[in-house]
Design an enzyme around this catalytic site. Structure first.
Site, PDB file in Angstrom:
ATOM      1  NE  ARG A   1      30.031  71.649  70.919  1.00 34.72           N
ATOM      2  CZ  ARG A   1      30.260  71.402  69.637  1.00 34.72           C
ATOM      3  NH1 ARG A   1      30.228  70.162  69.190  1.00 34.72           N
ATOM      4  NH2 ARG A   1      30.531  72.375  68.804  1.00 34.72           N
TER       5      ARG A   1
ATOM      6  NE  ARG B   1      25.185  69.317  72.456  1.00 39.65           N
ATOM      7  CZ  ARG B   1      25.444  68.132  71.912  1.00 39.65           C
ATOM      8  NH1 ARG B   1      25.488  67.053  72.667  1.00 39.65           N
ATOM      9  NH2 ARG B   1      25.645  68.040  70.616  1.00 39.65           N
TER      10      ARG B   1
ATOM     11  NE  ARG C   1      27.981  78.375  67.489  1.00 39.97           N
ATOM     12  CZ  ARG C   1      28.489  77.523  66.610  1.00 39.97           C
ATOM     13  NH1 ARG C   1      29.391  76.653  66.995  1.00 39.97           N
ATOM     14  NH2 ARG C   1      28.073  77.538  65.365  1.00 39.97           N
TER      15      ARG C   1
ATOM     16  CG  ASP D   1      22.367  76.424  64.367  1.00 37.30           C
ATOM     17  OD1 ASP D   1      23.441  76.455  64.990  1.00 37.30           O
ATOM     18  OD2 ASP D   1      22.297  76.285  63.126  1.00 37.30           O
TER      19      ASP D   1
ATOM     20  CE1 TYR E   1      26.704  75.030  57.162  1.00 32.48           C
ATOM     21  CE2 TYR E   1      26.269  77.362  56.775  1.00 32.48           C
ATOM     22  CZ  TYR E   1      27.060  76.356  57.319  1.00 32.48           C
ATOM     23  OH  TYR E   1      28.198  76.672  58.004  1.00 32.48           O
TER      24      TYR E   1
END
Ligand code: CP3
Length: 348
Positions: free
Chosen positions: A34, A43, A30, A80, A157
């Site tokens: 952020r 973003r 990552r 992702d 998921y």
């Protein structure tokens, strides 16, 4: 026959070829994220996370941001693991502050609604375009890493429709409807091969398989649903793309880390920090390159612990091939200056 093996130039590729280096190469899971103001700006320009993943120019831009800022030895494609379920026809959205949500698969009818593997490229083409842009625009040194989720982690998921602490719904389907569960695993294994193969064709120099929930598979289930799919995916990729190294990340595998590289054909095993660096050096690094294993909280807390812990890990793995990394993604609360301090502690 010339006995002289080809010696790759890039430091990550040398580690993956089994070379011990005085200073280990470094990148961060990552690393585009952020905690970086430039990421948050791009973003916002894209609108939301998924739009950013499918906007090839902006996804390439955020991939390059941490390379420019820190000079990491690898750039990881910005995308992702949940794009594959979406490409297979699942609904996917992200709830701010909570995480991903998907339509669920609980029975044969749910499985039957999925698209065939050949259809995934219709959705995933922008990702391959991101890879092509990056292979043109990256500076010479950093290695371009592509990735996918491993079938088990992605299945957890798709079955639950969200992240779960114990992967309970996936374990339940495995027990109650093994035919549907196995069919889903087979579809994901095939889809992952095609997805990673297309990333390599587009220019990815290394690929990584993220099995974030491998630790909840025990005994025979680990062999069947973590090890075996990784082996099948790696075998298919190695036959289509000989020489492209593969990093496997069966997170929290514990004792199952031992021999995982040999059994699957992976060139490197990424480690979490439920195993110590000293243990892993003795038990896992004997088979080849390892990646890891600094706890990401140091990127928030910093201070002397960050430097001491970084140096301890570098030292523990100094006897063999090693790629320095965190054990999971850097968090939004991280201080960008601590990343620079970590890199300095590795290289200095
Ligand atoms: O490492 C990288 O920078 C490459 C890109 C990458 C992302 N996710 C970007 C991302 C990779 C390799 C992943 C892997 C991923 N995605 C995993 C496996 C590794 C792990 O973290 O366990 C999983 C389980 C996912 C699914 C996923 N994506 C979750 C659970 C979340 C929400 C958590 C969060 O941090 O909000 C995401 C979102 C996500 N994927 C972000 C990024 C940069 C944050 C998105 C944002 O900007 O809001």
């Amino acid at each position: 026959m010339n006995a002289q093996p080809h010696r790759p130039e890039k430091t990550i590729l040398r580690a993956l070829a089994g070379e011990k280096q005085g200073v280990p190469p470094i990148w961060m899971m990552r690393q585009a994220g952020r905690y970086l103001p430039e990421y948050r700006a791009t973003r916002a320009q894209a609108g939301d996370f998924l739009s950013l993943c499918y906007n090839s120019d902006l996804a390439a831009e955020v991939t390059l941001q941490p390379i420019r800022r820190y000079g990491f030895d690898a750039a990881i494609l910005f995308a992702d693991i949940l794009l594959v379920p979406q490409a297979l026809g699942a609904d996917l959205w992200f709830v701010t502050g909570e995480g991903p949500r998907l339509s669920t698969i609980t029975d044969q009818a749910g499985f039957d609604r999925l698209k065939p593997v050949e259809a995934i490229h219709d959705t995933l083409n922008p990702v391959y375009e991101t890879v092509r842009i990056l292979s043109r625009e990256l500076p010479r040194e950093p290695t371009l890493i592509g990735f996918a989720g491993a079938p088990w982690t992605v299945a957890t998921y798709m079955i639950a429709g969200r992240g779960t602490r114990d992967q309970g719904p996936a374990h339940a389907l495995m027990a109650e409807n093994p035919a549907v569960f196995d069919a889903l695993m087979a579809r994901l294994t095939e889809g992952t091969i095609e997805y990673l193969s297309a990333q390599i064709t587009a220019g990815a120099e290394v690929v990584k398989l993220f099995d974030s929930w491998a630790g909840s598979l025990k005994g025979a289930a680990f062999q069947r649903y973590a090890l075996e799919p990784a082996r099948a995916i790696i075998a298919a990729l190695k036959s289509r793309h000989p020489g492209v190294p593969i990093i496997a990340f069966p997170r929290e595998a514990g004792d199952n880390y031992i021999g995982f590289a040999r059994a699957t054909g992976a060139d490197c095993v990424a480690l979490d920090n439920s195993v110590s660096a000293d243990w892993a050096a003795e038990k896992v690094q004997v088979d080849g390159c390892v990646q890891g294993n600094l706890a990401p909280h140091h990127m928030v807390t910093g201070g002397p612990d960050l430097v001491a812990e970084t140096r301890r890990i570098v030292q523990a793995f100094s006897g063999g091939p090693h790629i320095f990394n965190l054990v999971h993604g850097i968090t939004p609360a991280a201080d960008p200056d601590n990343v620079a301090r970590m890199i300095e502690a590795v290289r200095g």
